[in-house]
Design an enzyme around this catalytic site. Structure first.
Site, PDB file in Angstrom:
ATOM      1  N   ASP A   1     -58.875  20.899 -24.560  1.00 17.66           N
ATOM      2  CA  ASP A   1     -57.881  20.900 -25.642  1.00 17.66           C
ATOM      3  C   ASP A   1     -58.115  21.994 -26.696  1.00 17.66           C
ATOM      4  OD1 ASP A   1     -57.160  18.532 -24.318  1.00 17.66           O
ATOM      5  OD2 ASP A   1     -58.279  17.289 -25.710  1.00 17.66           O
TER       6      ASP A   1
ATOM      7  N   ASN B   1     -46.808  13.056 -22.970  1.00 11.26           N
ATOM      8  CA  ASN B   1     -47.793  12.632 -23.959  1.00 11.26           C
ATOM      9  C   ASN B   1     -48.077  13.773 -24.929  1.00 11.26           C
ATOM     10  OD1 ASN B   1     -49.301  12.958 -21.184  1.00 11.26           O
ATOM     11  ND2 ASN B   1     -50.936  13.343 -22.633  1.00 11.26           N
ATOM     12  N   ASP B   2     -49.279  14.284 -25.055  1.00 12.82           N
ATOM     13  CA  ASP B   2     -49.663  15.166 -26.162  1.00 12.82           C
ATOM     14  C   ASP B   2     -48.676  16.307 -26.403  1.00 12.82           C
ATOM     15  OD1 ASP B   2     -51.856  13.614 -25.606  1.00 12.82           O
ATOM     16  OD2 ASP B   2     -53.220  15.282 -25.259  1.00 12.82           O
TER      17      ASP B   2
ATOM     18  N   PHE C   1     -53.885  20.738 -18.683  1.00 14.04           N
ATOM     19  CA  PHE C   1     -54.108  19.798 -19.778  1.00 14.04           C
ATOM     20  C   PHE C   1     -53.767  20.457 -21.118  1.00 14.04           C
ATOM     21  CE2 PHE C   1     -57.078  16.089 -18.384  1.00 14.04           C
ATOM     22  CZ  PHE C   1     -56.192  15.756 -17.379  1.00 14.04           C
ATOM     23  N   SER C   2     -54.032  19.734 -22.199  1.00 14.01           N
ATOM     24  CA  SER C   2     -53.539  20.114 -23.520  1.00 14.01           C
ATOM     25  C   SER C   2     -54.119  21.426 -24.049  1.00 14.01           C
ATOM     26  CB  SER C   2     -53.831  19.000 -24.523  1.00 14.01           C
ATOM     27  OG  SER C   2     -53.063  17.864 -24.238  1.00 14.01           O
TER      28      SER C   2
ATOM     29  N   GLN D   1     -47.413  17.681 -22.787  1.00 10.05           N
ATOM     30  CA  GLN D   1     -47.921  17.166 -21.526  1.00 10.05           C
ATOM     31  C   GLN D   1     -46.821  16.365 -20.830  1.00 10.05           C
ATOM     32  OE1 GLN D   1     -51.853  17.207 -20.405  1.00 10.05           O
ATOM     33  NE2 GLN D   1     -50.766  19.055 -21.023  1.00 10.05           N
TER      34      GLN D   1
END
Length: 708
Positions: free
Chosen positions: A409, A291-292, A349-350, A308
């Site tokens: 993020d 994803n991201d 995470f991002s 991700q």
């Protein structure tokens, strides 16, 4: 008659005749519209009867039998209550049941009450973000209560995350159904371990241990029969020459050692990028979910794309940072996992990455400045890591986290006027949605500066020259946007963003989320600045493949002068032309007025169409079965349910259309409107067709970026 001693011993040790042949006693299967006679509820969590699977707002629930189950997610995680069975007699060795949901002992649990007291208890497996709604077998040994009366109590007294429990198929049995902890120890001689994945299979927790320490821990839809849909690959080269133990809770008859293969190369390496549905010019991971985009940075002559990534399955989970590099933004080479989770549940995470050109952090040298990334550790906060080998390996800052707050993020930039680093990060202070700004001289010590309300997740912040207004310092604006791509323009002094207008503007429509722009992107000839962006094409999926999701096409962002003020525009980067199959297009057309559907080009797989359309005339482009239409009365473009406005006061507008194996992307009116649409092409339709009027245009066939 005399019997041999061995037979007498066997007879003495054997269970009573027929004891192991007793049939299971079904206590409850929750298949009716109500829980059944004698079952009692309190509160609101359990409702009047069993749930028919997944409830609104819940992740997909799996692992239950039949059509119904107990599911206390009714109206969300804040509902509470109890569900209690009628009295039952314990007349088997085990009480087996399927359980899932939250891991909150005493709060989300199933209890066995004997004599009114809790004699046995169990919970679901989840106590933090992520996880799975899968139910698995649990077994209680109840032989000590043989012949006694008991009651089953299912409890939900927990609010908030994972504040619910799922239960199904409660059975008294002489056979234990619960999985057992199985292990297999390998002498590592190869750099990779391969595990079979079966899409939709029960999610299993797997651990790799070296020297007794857990070095990997993840969830995987493990194919326990060895016959998976694909094989997940784990790089264990760091432990080569050592003994590695694989550990998992599995049915006792599974041969774990037979499921794990050592390999000198990536699983099915000769087939990757040749699959039927593999996009030809959009980035997808070799296998697994993405994803991201994270940490987009240009360094040492290469574009670095971090992202991700779940390397162990097609669906979201096990968040790592994948890493790929490219010389031209299309021909990517994967470098493997850049950032591993610190431990299970503390996911990576991002975040973002920068080149610390002046070595302000001290993590490199002035001659060899480090790459520095910031990411959200879900268990700790905003964390920093550095690399001096081009992003292949990373060293965490020993004083992480550098910022601890309710948010995620982090986006890093260097603010030249103040000679400070800035972190723009999503923040949930005061139960609102903000982007917060922190400053630092050295990427280590961070000071809160300000917040601006109204943005959700994955911020980006950059300065952009307004097109046609001379040198960079003559006229420029700062751009601030969140995950949905809606943006504000304004001034930024290194601490506070002051917007030019209140209402956010929109450039992208459709499948576009969590985009980032590259740090330190090289300038064009003549020192013209360049801002390159990649987003996640959220929801562009590829059924039946070992990979899932794609990135959007790389675009160059510009700030154009318009009657309403400066506005962002996006167009595919010039490097896309290197994928054109020939210098000349496969078709040209001019002043085409197709009153009947007309074929413009045939025998196409991936391709681009560049054309000019009249603002007052409708048209429909048939792109291998996907329709792109223009309605001049409403001034809108529509494709697969995605609609975007087109304002073309000059009477005509430029249209640039990209078609790949999972998507259609449209750039209209010099890029002032961008669309990203999920579209699996019709295999029997390899044409571009037109109905209506286009002024002029051409079609180019695009070759695969993966060809060597």
């Amino acid at each position: 008659m005399r019997f041999p001693l061995s037979l007498l011993i066997c007879a003495a040790l054997a269970p009573p005749l027929g004891a192991e042949d007793r049939k299971d006693v079904l206590v409850a299967d929750f298949e009716g519209s109500t829980y059944g006679a004698g079952w009692k509820t309190t509160g609101t969590a359990f409702g009047p009867g069993p749930a028919a699977g997944t409830l609104p707002g819940q992740m997909s629930v799996s692992g239950f039998l039949g059509k119904g189950l107990v599911n206390s997610f009714l109206n969300g995680d804040d509902s509470t209550g109890t569900l209690t069975s009628p009295e039952l007699t314990i007349d088997r060795k085990y009480l087996n049941f399927l359980v899932g949901g939250g891991k909150h002992p005493g709060k989300t649990c199933i209890n066995l009450l004997v004599g009114g007291k809790v004699a046995r208890t169990a919970t679901g497996p989840n106590d933090r973000p992520g996880g799975s709604e899968h139910l698995d077998w649990h077994s209680w040994d109840v032989t000590e209560f043989a012949g006694q009366k008991a009651v089953i109590e299912i409890v939900d007294q927990q609010k908030g995350g994972w504040g619910h429990i799922n239960v199904d198929h409660i059975v008294l049995s002489d056979t234990k159904k619960q999985n057992e902890l199985l292990t297999a120890t390998l002498d590592l001689t190869q750099p990779y371990l391969l595990l079979p994945v079966k899409n939709g299979a029960p999610v299993r927790r797997v651990r790799f241990l070296v020297g007794g320490a857990v070095v990997r821990e993840f969830d995987i839809e493990l194919a326990t029969d060895g016959k998976g849909d694909f094989r997940a690959t784990s790089d264990v080269s760091a432990f080569k020459g050592k003994k590695l133990t694989v550990e998992a809770l599995l049915p006792a008859d599974v041969k774990l050692a037979g499921l794990v293969d050592q390999s000198p190369r990536w699983a099915d390496a000769d087939k990757i990028y040749k699959e039927m549905h593999r996009p030809l010019f959009h980035f997808t991971s070799r296998t697994g979910w993405l994803n991201d985009p994270n940490g987009l940075v240009y360094a040492d002559g290469a574009w670095h794309l971090f992202y991700q990534h779940n390397p162990f399955g097609r669906e979201w989970g096990n968040m790592h940072w994948g890493h790929a590099v490219s010389a031209d933004l299309f021909r990517w080479k994967e470098e493997g996992i850049a950032l591993y989770p610190r431990k299970y549940g503390d996911w990576a995470f991002s975040g973002s990455a920068v080149v610390d050109k002046d070595n302000t952090s001290g993590w490199g040298t002035k001659e060899k400045p480090p790459l520095v990334l910031a990411y959200t550790s879900t268990g700790r906060g905003e964390c920093m890591a550095s690399s001096t080998d081009g992003g292949r390996t990373w060293t965490e800052y020993d004083k992480n986290p550098v910022v601890k707050h309710a948010g995620r993020d982090p986006k890093l930039i260097w603010h030249e006027p103040t000679k400070n680093w800035v972190m723009a990060v999503y923040d949930e202070a005061e139960k609102k949605q903000w982007i917060a700004f922190y400053t630092s001289p050295d990427l280590k010590a961070w000071t809160f500066a300000s917040r601006i309300e109204g943005f959700f997740e994955c911020p980006d912040l950059f300065q952009q020259v307004v097109s046609g207004k001379g040198p960079r310092d003559a006229r420029s604006r700062w751009v601030l946007y969140g995950a949905d791509g809606k943006y504000l323009l304004g001034d930024f002094d290194g601490k506070q963003f002051k917007p030019d207008f209140k209402e956010k503007k929109q450039l992208w429509y459709g499948r576009f989320y969590a985009a980032q722009t590259f740090d330190s992107a090289p300038a064009r000839k003549g020192n013209s600045p360049r801002r390159v962006q990649i987003g996640w094409a959220q929801g562009v999926s590829f059924p039946g493949t070992p990979f899932n999701q794609q990135m959007t096409v790389p675009v160059e962002l510009r700030l154009l002068t318009t009657p309403d003020g400066p506005r962002l525009a996006a167009m595919p980067v010039d490097e896309l032309r290197s994928l054109r199959e020939t210098a000349e297009p496969v078709a040209r057309f001019k002043d085409t007025d197709a009153k009947e559907p007309t074929v413009l080009a045939e025998n196409l797989d991936a391709f681009e169409v560049i054309c000019t359309a009249s603002a007052g005339r409708p048209f429909v482009l048939d792109l291998r079965g996907t329709k792109l239409s223009y309605d001049p009365d409403k001034n809108v473009l529509t494709c697969n349910g995605v609609t975007a406005p087109v304002d073309a006061p000059a009477g005509a507008f430029l249209l640039h259309v990209l078609v790949d194996r999972g998507s259609v992307e449209v750039f209209a009116d010099n890029g002032r409107v961008a669309m990203s649409v999920a579209a699996i092409p019709n295999e029997n339709n390899r044409t571009v067709g037109l109905g209506g009027r286009l002024d002029s245009g051409a079609v180019w066939r695009l070759k695969s970026a993966w060809e060597k």
